[in-house]
Design a protein around this motif. Structure first.
Motif, mmCIF file in Angstrom:
data_model
loop_
_atom_site.group_PDB
_atom_site.id
_atom_site.type_symbol
_atom_site.label_atom_id
_atom_site.label_comp_id
_atom_site.label_asym_id
_atom_site.label_seq_id
_atom_site.Cartn_x
_atom_site.Cartn_y
_atom_site.Cartn_z
ATOM 1 N N GLU A 140 -0.761 -9.062 -19.400
ATOM 2 C CA GLU A 140 0.691 -8.980 -19.230
ATOM 3 C C GLU A 140 1.088 -8.781 -17.774
ATOM 4 N N LYS A 141 0.127 -8.383 -16.954
ATOM 5 C CA LYS A 141 0.383 -8.206 -15.528
ATOM 6 C C LYS A 141 -0.693 -8.944 -14.745
ATOM 7 N N VAL A 142 -0.309 -9.469 -13.579
ATOM 8 C CA VAL A 142 -1.247 -10.172 -12.708
ATOM 9 C C VAL A 142 -1.256 -9.473 -11.351
ATOM 10 N N VAL A 143 -2.456 -9.266 -10.798
ATOM 11 C CA VAL A 143 -2.582 -8.613 -9.497
ATOM 12 C C VAL A 143 -3.342 -9.526 -8.538
ATOM 13 N N ALA A 144 -3.182 -9.251 -7.255
ATOM 14 C CA ALA A 144 -3.916 -9.983 -6.225
ATOM 15 C C ALA A 144 -4.210 -9.032 -5.074
ATOM 16 N N GLU A 145 -5.455 -9.033 -4.617
ATOM 17 C CA GLU A 145 -5.841 -8.237 -3.470
ATOM 18 C C GLU A 145 -5.871 -9.125 -2.236
ATOM 19 N N LEU A 146 -5.198 -8.705 -1.201
ATOM 20 C CA LEU A 146 -5.194 -9.444 0.056
ATOM 21 C C LEU A 146 -6.173 -8.805 1.033
ATOM 22 N N ARG A 147 -6.892 -9.651 1.742
ATOM 23 C CA ARG A 147 -7.877 -9.146 2.697
ATOM 24 C C ARG A 147 -7.181 -8.311 3.755
ATOM 25 N N GLY A 148 -7.769 -7.167 4.080
ATOM 26 C CA GLY A 148 -7.208 -6.292 5.095
ATOM 27 C C GLY A 148 -7.657 -6.669 6.493
ATOM 28 N N VAL A 149 -7.346 -5.829 7.445
ATOM 29 C CA VAL A 149 -7.649 -6.097 8.853
ATOM 30 C C VAL A 149 -9.147 -5.959 9.105
ATOM 31 N N VAL A 150 -9.739 -7.036 9.608
ATOM 32 C CA VAL A 150 -11.143 -7.055 10.019
ATOM 33 C C VAL A 150 -11.194 -7.601 11.437
ATOM 34 N N GLU A 151 -11.918 -6.918 12.307
ATOM 35 C CA GLU A 151 -11.979 -7.315 13.706
ATOM 36 C C GLU A 151 -12.873 -8.540 13.906
ATOM 37 N N GLU A 152 -12.818 -9.112 15.113
ATOM 38 C CA GLU A 152 -13.612 -10.296 15.441
ATOM 39 C C GLU A 152 -15.104 -10.067 15.245
ATOM 40 N N SER A 197 -16.116 -5.793 12.003
ATOM 41 C CA SER A 197 -15.886 -4.390 11.633
ATOM 42 C C SER A 197 -14.487 -4.210 11.044
ATOM 43 N N SER A 198 -14.341 -3.161 10.256
ATOM 44 C CA SER A 198 -13.058 -2.836 9.637
ATOM 45 C C SER A 198 -12.627 -1.441 10.082
ATOM 46 N N PRO A 199 -11.499 -1.312 10.779
ATOM 47 C CA PRO A 199 -11.049 0.017 11.227
ATOM 48 C C PRO A 199 -10.881 0.989 10.067
ATOM 49 N N PHE A 200 -10.345 0.497 8.945
ATOM 50 C CA PHE A 200 -10.144 1.394 7.809
ATOM 51 C C PHE A 200 -11.484 1.855 7.253
ATOM 52 N N PHE A 201 -12.400 0.929 7.068
ATOM 53 C CA PHE A 201 -13.702 1.288 6.523
ATOM 54 C C PHE A 201 -14.429 2.257 7.448
ATOM 55 N N ASP A 202 -14.422 1.963 8.739
ATOM 56 C CA ASP A 202 -15.169 2.789 9.683
ATOM 57 C C ASP A 202 -14.691 4.234 9.679
ATOM 58 N N LEU A 221 -7.898 14.144 -2.880
ATOM 59 C CA LEU A 221 -6.916 13.438 -2.071
ATOM 60 C C LEU A 221 -7.351 13.365 -0.605
ATOM 61 N N LEU A 222 -7.017 12.224 0.016
ATOM 62 C CA LEU A 222 -7.222 12.066 1.452
ATOM 63 C C LEU A 222 -5.851 11.993 2.111
ATOM 64 N N TYR A 223 -5.534 12.979 2.956
ATOM 65 C CA TYR A 223 -4.221 13.019 3.588
ATOM 66 C C TYR A 223 -4.156 11.983 4.720
ATOM 67 N N VAL A 224 -3.171 11.108 4.648
ATOM 68 C CA VAL A 224 -3.044 10.029 5.628
ATOM 69 C C VAL A 224 -2.836 10.578 7.036
ATOM 70 N N ASP A 225 -2.066 11.644 7.160
ATOM 71 C CA ASP A 225 -1.786 12.206 8.483
ATOM 72 C C ASP A 225 -3.039 12.736 9.185
ATOM 73 N N LEU A 226 -4.100 12.984 8.417
ATOM 74 C CA LEU A 226 -5.333 13.496 9.008
ATOM 75 C C LEU A 226 -6.284 12.384 9.434
ATOM 76 N N ARG A 230 -4.803 4.569 10.212
ATOM 77 C CA ARG A 230 -3.418 4.618 9.715
ATOM 78 C C ARG A 230 -2.686 3.314 10.001
ATOM 79 N N ASN A 231 -2.971 2.720 11.143
ATOM 80 C CA ASN A 231 -2.234 1.524 11.565
ATOM 81 C C ASN A 231 -2.520 0.289 10.721
ATOM 82 N N VAL A 232 -3.616 0.277 9.977
ATOM 83 C CA VAL A 232 -3.967 -0.926 9.209
ATOM 84 C C VAL A 232 -3.781 -0.744 7.710
ATOM 85 N N ILE A 233 -3.312 0.402 7.277
ATOM 86 C CA ILE A 233 -3.111 0.643 5.845
ATOM 87 C C ILE A 233 -2.033 -0.308 5.307
ATOM 88 N N GLY A 234 -2.389 -1.086 4.301
ATOM 89 C CA GLY A 234 -1.443 -2.019 3.696
ATOM 90 C C GLY A 234 -1.181 -3.254 4.514
#
Length: 338
Positions: free
Chosen positions: A158-170, A173-178, A212-217, A223-227
């Motif tokens: 009844e619902k459809v989702v899609a994941e979009l690739r996040g920011v990955v450097e040249e 590496s991934s800033p969020f993952f690192d 929970l992981l607090y974003v401000d920490l 933080r800059n690449v979230i979403g």
């Protein structure tokens, strides 16, 4: 002419080539050749099964240039996610902080590991090679997924989702993952990405954050690449938003890319398409759109101009031949607006 059709085992060499071109961070293609071949085998079998209910089958679609026979793109539809294999995401929640004594009131965002989309359908694996780009190829292969869902509605959620690739450097590496995920999983981004694609994701439950992981920490780089969407994913995001998908603060746990969702019946291509009877037409022109066979076991789509006559549409001989249609067959037509 470009057509989208059901994938076959014989497409394995082309799929391996597309996976290599897609590069780092394209999770659904980040598989060894034998796993990609298994995907095609299972998909080919699934297309041939009678479909009266939703299953966990994955339907692989291939974009083919009929003039050259070359496969220049692909996409896929996972009929049901999050059931036997959890579909983990971070949900961004907002916590209200208030103290009368300190005279402070503010909100703080936090990341929570969730499996909120159990039972939904996922569209993904959308990739068009450099050789196939242009002339609306990306839009065709994207919209074909929703015409597939329309052709076998009972097979999907009844619902459809899609994941979009996040920011990955040249450098891959991934800033969020690192900064966020690596401390929990203690492995490289490519290894975690491949493990997620190839396993039942139990390792995420075993090793992932339990609190929970607090974003401000988090460091600013994370933080800059979230979403945020990968530099090559802007077009795909626009297509999804045009279809009616929206971002509701769910992100990928590895690269921080956005997850978007829509109620199936509200997806634009699906809701605007209708079943028609086809016939050969010698008249050139007509209204532009996308035609699909509406036969699940022999699913095919292509761009076409149709001569409209109520619930009957006239198509050129080339289109009829490419889609294996004959006069009097039922099909589905999405008419391009504007």
């Amino acid at each position: 002419m470009l057509i989208v059709r059901a994938g076959k085992r014989t497409d394995i060499d082309a799929l391996i080539k597309l996976a290599a071109e897609a590069g780092t961070g394209f999770t659904s293609l980040a598989l060894p050749p034998e796993a990609l071949e298994e995907k095609l085998i299972k998909s080919e079998k699934a297309f041939g099964l009678p479909g009266a209910e939703q299953t966990e089958d994955v339907y692989q679609l291939m974009l083919e240039d009929t003039e050259t026979g070359q496969i220049v793109g692909c996409s896929a539809v996972k009929a049901m996610i999050g059931v036997s294999k959890p579909y983990w995401d971070f949900k961004i929640i907002t916590l209200a902080q208030h103290s009368t004594e300190a005279d402070r009131r503010f909100d703080m965002d936090a990341l929570l590991l969730v499996n909120d989309f159990a039972g939904a359908t996922e569209v993904g694996t959308l990739f068009v090679s450099e050789a196939g780009r242009g002339s609306g190829a990306g839009r065709l292969v994207a919209q074909s997924r929703y015409l597939l869902i329309a052709a076998g509605r009972a097979r999907f959620g009844e619902k459809v989702v899609a994941e979009l690739r996040g920011v990955v450097e040249e450098d891959g590496s991934s800033p969020f993952f690192d900064h966020v995920s690596r401390p929990f999983f203690r492995m490289d981004f490519d290894e975690a990405d491949a493990l997620s694609a190839a396993t039942d994701n139990q390792f995420i439950l075993d090793l992932g954050p339990q609190h929970l992981l607090y974003v401000d920490l988090l460091p600013e780089a994370a933080r800059n690449v979230i979403g945020k969407t990968h530099r090559d994913g802007g077009g795909a995001r626009k297509l999804l938003e045009w279809e009616g998908f929206h971002y509701d603060r769910y992100i990928d746990i590895f690269d921080g890319g956005p997850l978007v969702s829509a109620w199936t019946e509200n997806i634009r291509t699906l809701s605007e398409s209708r079943t028609v009877t086809v016939r050969s037409a010698t008249t050139m022109g007509g209204v532009p759109g996308i035609v699909s066979t509406d036969r699940f076991e022999d699913f095919r789509t292509c761009q076409a101009h149709a001569v409209m006559d109520g619930d009957v549409i006239g198509l050129s001989h080339d289109v009829m031949e490419a889609l294996n249609l004959t006069d009097g067959d039922r099909a589905r037509f999405w008419r391009k607006q504007g």
